[in-house]
Structures are given as C-alpha cells and as structure tokens.
Motif scaffolding. Structure first.
Motif, PDB file in Angstrom:
ATOM      1  N   CYS A   1       0.843  -1.203   0.000  1.00 21.87           N
ATOM      2  CA  CYS A   1       0.000   0.000   0.000  1.00 21.87           C
ATOM      3  C   CYS A   1       0.874   1.247   0.000  1.00 21.87           C
ATOM      4  CB  CYS A   1      -0.925   0.007   1.220  1.00 21.87           C
ATOM      5  SG  CYS A   1      -2.281  -1.177   1.158  1.00 21.87           S
ATOM      6  N   LEU A   2       1.902   1.230   0.826  1.00 21.86           N
ATOM      7  CA  LEU A   2       2.820   2.375   0.889  1.00 21.86           C
ATOM      8  C   LEU A   2       3.484   2.592  -0.463  1.00 21.86           C
ATOM      9  CD1 LEU A   2       4.162   4.557   2.614  1.00 21.86           C
ATOM     10  CD2 LEU A   2       5.921   2.877   3.217  1.00 21.86           C
ATOM     11  N   ASP A   3       3.851   1.521  -1.124  1.00 22.34           N
ATOM     12  CA  ASP A   3       4.432   1.606  -2.462  1.00 22.34           C
ATOM     13  C   ASP A   3       3.491   2.361  -3.396  1.00 22.34           C
ATOM     14  OD1 ASP A   3       6.129   1.106  -4.653  1.00 22.34           O
ATOM     15  OD2 ASP A   3       5.141  -0.807  -5.087  1.00 22.34           O
ATOM     16  N   LEU A   4       2.198   2.037  -3.321  1.00 26.68           N
ATOM     17  CA  LEU A   4       1.209   2.716  -4.160  1.00 26.68           C
ATOM     18  C   LEU A   4       1.145   4.205  -3.857  1.00 26.68           C
ATOM     19  CD1 LEU A   4      -1.802   0.201  -4.014  1.00 26.68           C
ATOM     20  CD2 LEU A   4      -0.200   0.534  -5.908  1.00 26.68           C
ATOM     21  N   PHE A   5       1.054   4.525  -2.576  1.00 29.95           N
ATOM     22  CA  PHE A   5       0.827   5.929  -2.214  1.00 29.95           C
ATOM     23  C   PHE A   5       2.076   6.791  -2.371  1.00 29.95           C
ATOM     24  CE2 PHE A   5      -2.566   3.748   0.262  1.00 29.95           C
ATOM     25  CZ  PHE A   5      -3.614   4.224  -0.517  1.00 29.95           C
ATOM     26  N   GLU A   6       3.248   6.218  -2.113  1.00 25.85           N
ATOM     27  CA  GLU A   6       4.474   7.000  -2.321  1.00 25.85           C
ATOM     28  C   GLU A   6       4.634   7.370  -3.788  1.00 25.85           C
ATOM     29  OE1 GLU A   6       7.552   5.781   1.244  1.00 25.85           O
ATOM     30  OE2 GLU A   6       7.602   4.600  -0.606  1.00 25.85           O
ATOM     31  N   GLU A   7       4.171   6.515  -4.673  1.00 23.38           N
ATOM     32  CA  GLU A   7       4.318   6.749  -6.107  1.00 23.38           C
ATOM     33  C   GLU A   7       3.155   7.541  -6.702  1.00 23.38           C
ATOM     34  OE1 GLU A   7       6.535   6.112  -9.708  1.00 23.38           O
ATOM     35  OE2 GLU A   7       7.037   5.519  -7.656  1.00 23.38           O
ATOM     36  N   LEU A   8       1.938   7.301  -6.190  1.00 22.99           N
ATOM     37  CA  LEU A   8       0.750   7.785  -6.887  1.00 22.99           C
ATOM     38  C   LEU A   8      -0.129   8.740  -6.086  1.00 22.99           C
ATOM     39  CD1 LEU A   8      -0.397   4.378  -8.427  1.00 22.99           C
ATOM     40  CD2 LEU A   8       0.934   6.161  -9.566  1.00 22.99           C
ATOM     41  N   SER A   9       0.108   8.875  -4.798  1.00 22.61           N
ATOM     42  CA  SER A   9      -0.788   9.676  -3.969  1.00 22.61           C
ATOM     43  C   SER A   9      -0.863  11.119  -4.448  1.00 22.61           C
ATOM     44  CB  SER A   9      -0.322   9.659  -2.515  1.00 22.61           C
ATOM     45  OG  SER A   9      -1.169  10.470  -1.720  1.00 22.61           O
ATOM     46  N   GLY A  10      -2.076  11.663  -4.357  1.00 22.26           N
ATOM     47  CA  GLY A  10      -2.323  13.040  -4.732  1.00 22.26           C
ATOM     48  C   GLY A  10      -3.780  13.362  -4.477  1.00 22.26           C
ATOM     49  N   PRO A  11      -4.260  14.481  -4.965  1.00 21.38           N
ATOM     50  CA  PRO A  11      -5.641  14.877  -4.684  1.00 21.38           C
ATOM     51  C   PRO A  11      -6.684  13.923  -5.253  1.00 21.38           C
ATOM     52  CG  PRO A  11      -4.625  16.336  -6.305  1.00 21.38           C
ATOM     53  CD  PRO A  11      -3.537  15.500  -5.737  1.00 21.38           C
ATOM     54  N   HIS A  12      -6.284  13.039  -6.183  1.00 23.37           N
ATOM     55  CA  HIS A  12      -7.257  12.138  -6.800  1.00 23.37           C
ATOM     56  C   HIS A  12      -6.990  10.666  -6.486  1.00 23.37           C
ATOM     57  CE1 HIS A  12      -8.873  15.554  -8.931  1.00 23.37           C
ATOM     58  NE2 HIS A  12      -7.637  15.887  -9.252  1.00 23.37           N
ATOM     59  N   PHE A  13      -6.065  10.404  -5.557  1.00 25.45           N
ATOM     60  CA  PHE A  13      -5.769   9.020  -5.153  1.00 25.45           C
ATOM     61  C   PHE A  13      -5.323   9.019  -3.703  1.00 25.45           C
ATOM     62  CE2 PHE A  13      -2.941   5.216  -4.959  1.00 25.45           C
ATOM     63  CZ  PHE A  13      -3.894   4.257  -5.272  1.00 25.45           C
ATOM     64  N   ARG A  14      -6.194   8.488  -2.837  1.00 28.92           N
ATOM     65  CA  ARG A  14      -5.927   8.484  -1.401  1.00 28.92           C
ATOM     66  C   ARG A  14      -6.248   7.109  -0.807  1.00 28.92           C
ATOM     67  NH1 ARG A  14      -2.732  12.218   0.307  1.00 28.92           N
ATOM     68  NH2 ARG A  14      -3.750  12.451   2.322  1.00 28.92           N
ATOM     69  N   CYS A  15      -6.095   7.004   0.501  1.00 29.63           N
ATOM     70  CA  CYS A  15      -6.192   5.719   1.196  1.00 29.63           C
ATOM     71  C   CYS A  15      -7.480   5.565   1.988  1.00 29.63           C
ATOM     72  CB  CYS A  15      -5.000   5.589   2.150  1.00 29.63           C
ATOM     73  SG  CYS A  15      -5.059   4.159   3.261  1.00 29.63           S
ATOM     74  N   THR A  16      -8.160   4.431   1.770  1.00 30.81           N
ATOM     75  CA  THR A  16      -9.185   3.956   2.702  1.00 30.81           C
ATOM     76  C   THR A  16      -8.531   2.912   3.585  1.00 30.81           C
ATOM     77  OG1 THR A  16     -11.144   4.369   1.343  1.00 30.81           O
ATOM     78  CG2 THR A  16     -11.281   2.585   2.920  1.00 30.81           C
ATOM     79  N   PHE A  17      -8.590   3.111   4.894  1.00 30.51           N
ATOM     80  CA  PHE A  17      -7.951   2.204   5.841  1.00 30.51           C
ATOM     81  C   PHE A  17      -8.994   1.232   6.376  1.00 30.51           C
ATOM     82  CE2 PHE A  17      -6.101   0.745   9.803  1.00 30.51           C
ATOM     83  CZ  PHE A  17      -4.728   0.768   9.595  1.00 30.51           C
TER      84      PHE A  17
END
Length: 288
Positions: A159-175
């Motif tokens: 999950c961290l791999d995804l967010f470090e690469e892709l996170s932004g205003p249009h891609f966030r995390c549901t925990f």
C-alpha cells in the motif's frame, strides 16, 4: 474516546437488506445521515444507468440521506483480465458519483493470481492505476484505495508503495482494519506507514486466528487505539460501517467468490445495529 472534531458516520447499508427503502429506514433510525452506496435493490450501484442513478439520488434526497462514497468494485478484477472495459466502467462510475453528490469512489488494485509474486505484476498495476487516476482527475473525483486480501495493495508495504508513487488529490487511502488483520498485517504498523495518506476509514474488526470478522473493538485490529491516533492527528473524515457480521445478499461476489451465503438477509439489520452500537461504545470510552 470523545472525538475532538466532527466526524461523519456512514455505512454500507446494503448489509442491512437488499431493498433501498429498508436501508434508508434503518440508517435514519440509527441517526446516520450518510451511506457508502454499493447494493441497491439487489443490484450493484454501478450496474444502473445514469437515468436510473438519478432516480436513486432522488430517493436518497427525499429521505435526507447523503452519499459519503460510491462503494464500487473498480479494481476488483484480476490483473490479467482485460482492462479497457473496466476503465470504461470507471468512467461510468465517475458520472454516477456526480449524480449522487459525492466526489469519492472506493476502489482496489487488482487481484494477483494465486501463488504468484505480486512484484512481478507491479508495472502493470501501476500502469492501470495511472490511467484510472487520470480518469479521476478529468472527472474531479477522488479514488479511495482499500486494502483487500489478494490484491496488490493488501499489506501495508505494498500500500505504501502505491501511495508514495501515486498519492495526490485524486488518489488516497481507505484504511480497513479487518482486511489488514485477515492478511496477518499488524494494523498499528500499517497505520504508522499509511497515516499521511488516510482519507477514509472502514469500521470493521477481525480476529488474527482465522480472520473472522467481529464488532469493532472485539478483534485484533486495535480499532480503539487507532481511532484515538486518528483523532490526535486531526482526522475529520468519514467512519464507514462495514459490519460483515452475517452473509448478506451478494457477499460471495464481493469477496471474490470465496464465501457462501449462510444467513438470511433479514439478519442484516440486527448485525448492522450491533456494529453501530460497538462503534458508539468505542467513540464514547477512552481506550486503555
């Protein structure tokens, strides 16, 4: 714990009953003014046309119930399945979200073939997710990635791999607490990794041995402690109930066909109320 700020309570009302009218009645009775819309009158929301979606939106508005997010199955296909039709489905869901009055869409990062190394599919996962994020940017919506057993982003490091690469205003995390437990991922470790990216929270818990879902606070998800940590970080988003305490209509399909229906849908209302009661207790009592 008494939350120091205003949070929004929501829930997957299709776990109450397949019928939208029953879902709305129980939500209103519980004092929950939002729903994470998924199943409506026996069909997944994404199966409805835009015209039908507008009719559903009217029913929700009339009942005074808002939509916190579209609980879509986007990204819940195999990474080896054809992608183009799925991307078209996302475009449809983006338009549905606008009609339903939300800018949030729950989604996933593709099932990895059983026994395969997820790393071998990383490039394809990221290629697809970038296309999906571009679609979300064009539609001005937010894709909320949920950690789910068997997909690329099932455990915290990926999950961290995804967010470090892709996170932004249009891609966030549901925990999702229970989903991490079912992957034998410690939720405290997951939270420490993902906290900066969390924009939405699913409330369900599970026990480490066997992965059985239980009311929040009764499993190994450290729900009370992590809600307190969210509070201290100033979280002011949504807590969405996803009880999974009985098998409701359609659960087998939602869980990749790995679970059989065993309980009547009529038990869904009691299960939802139980899950709601457990969450209220956690929000009212300081964790030890």
């Amino acid at each position: 714990m008494e939350m120091k700020f205003r949070i929004t309570l929501s829930g997957f009302a299709d776990e109450i009953a397949p019928e939208l009218d029953t879902q709305l009645r129980v939500l209103k009775d519980c004092g929950i003014a939002q729903m994470e819309i998924r199943g409506v009158d026996g069909k997944n929301i994404t199966e409805y046309s835009l015209e039908e979606t507008a009719e559903i939106a009217h029913r929700l508005q009339k009942a005074g119930i808002g939509v916190s997010a579209v609980g879509s199955p986007i990204g819940k296909i195999s990474i080896t399945d054809e992608f183009a039709p799925h991307l078209e489905r996302l475009r449809h869901v983006v338009e549905q979200a606008k009609i339903l009055g939300t800018d949030k869409i729950r989604m996933f990062s593709f099932y990895i073939p059983e026994g395969s190394d997820p790393a071998s599919y990383r490039d394809e996962v990221f290629l697809r997710l970038r296309a999906m994020i571009d679609c979300a940017r064009e539609g001005n919506v937010v894709l909320l990635h949920e950690n789910e057993k068997g997909i690329y982003g099932d455990i915290a490091p990926r999950c961290l791999d995804l967010f470090e690469e892709l996170s932004g205003p249009h891609f966030r995390c549901t925990f999702d607490f229970a989903n991490f437990v079912q992957c034998h991922q410690d939720t405290i470790e997951a939270f420490e990794m993902l906290a900066p990216y969390i924009a939405y929270v699913h409330i369900k818990d599970a026990v480490w041995e066997g992965g059985r879902v239980v009311p929040a606070g009764e499993g190994d998800g450290h729900v009370a402690e992590l809600l307190s940590r969210l509070d201290s970080r100033g979280y002011a988003g949504t807590l969405s109930l996803e009880p999974h305490l009985v098998d409701f209509s359609g659960l087998a399909a939602l869980e990749n066909g790995h679970r059989e229906e065993k309980e009547e849908a009529s038990k869904g209302e009691a299960a939802f109320r139980l899950a709601f009661s457990a969450l209220k207790k956690l929000l009212e009592v300081e964790p030890e």
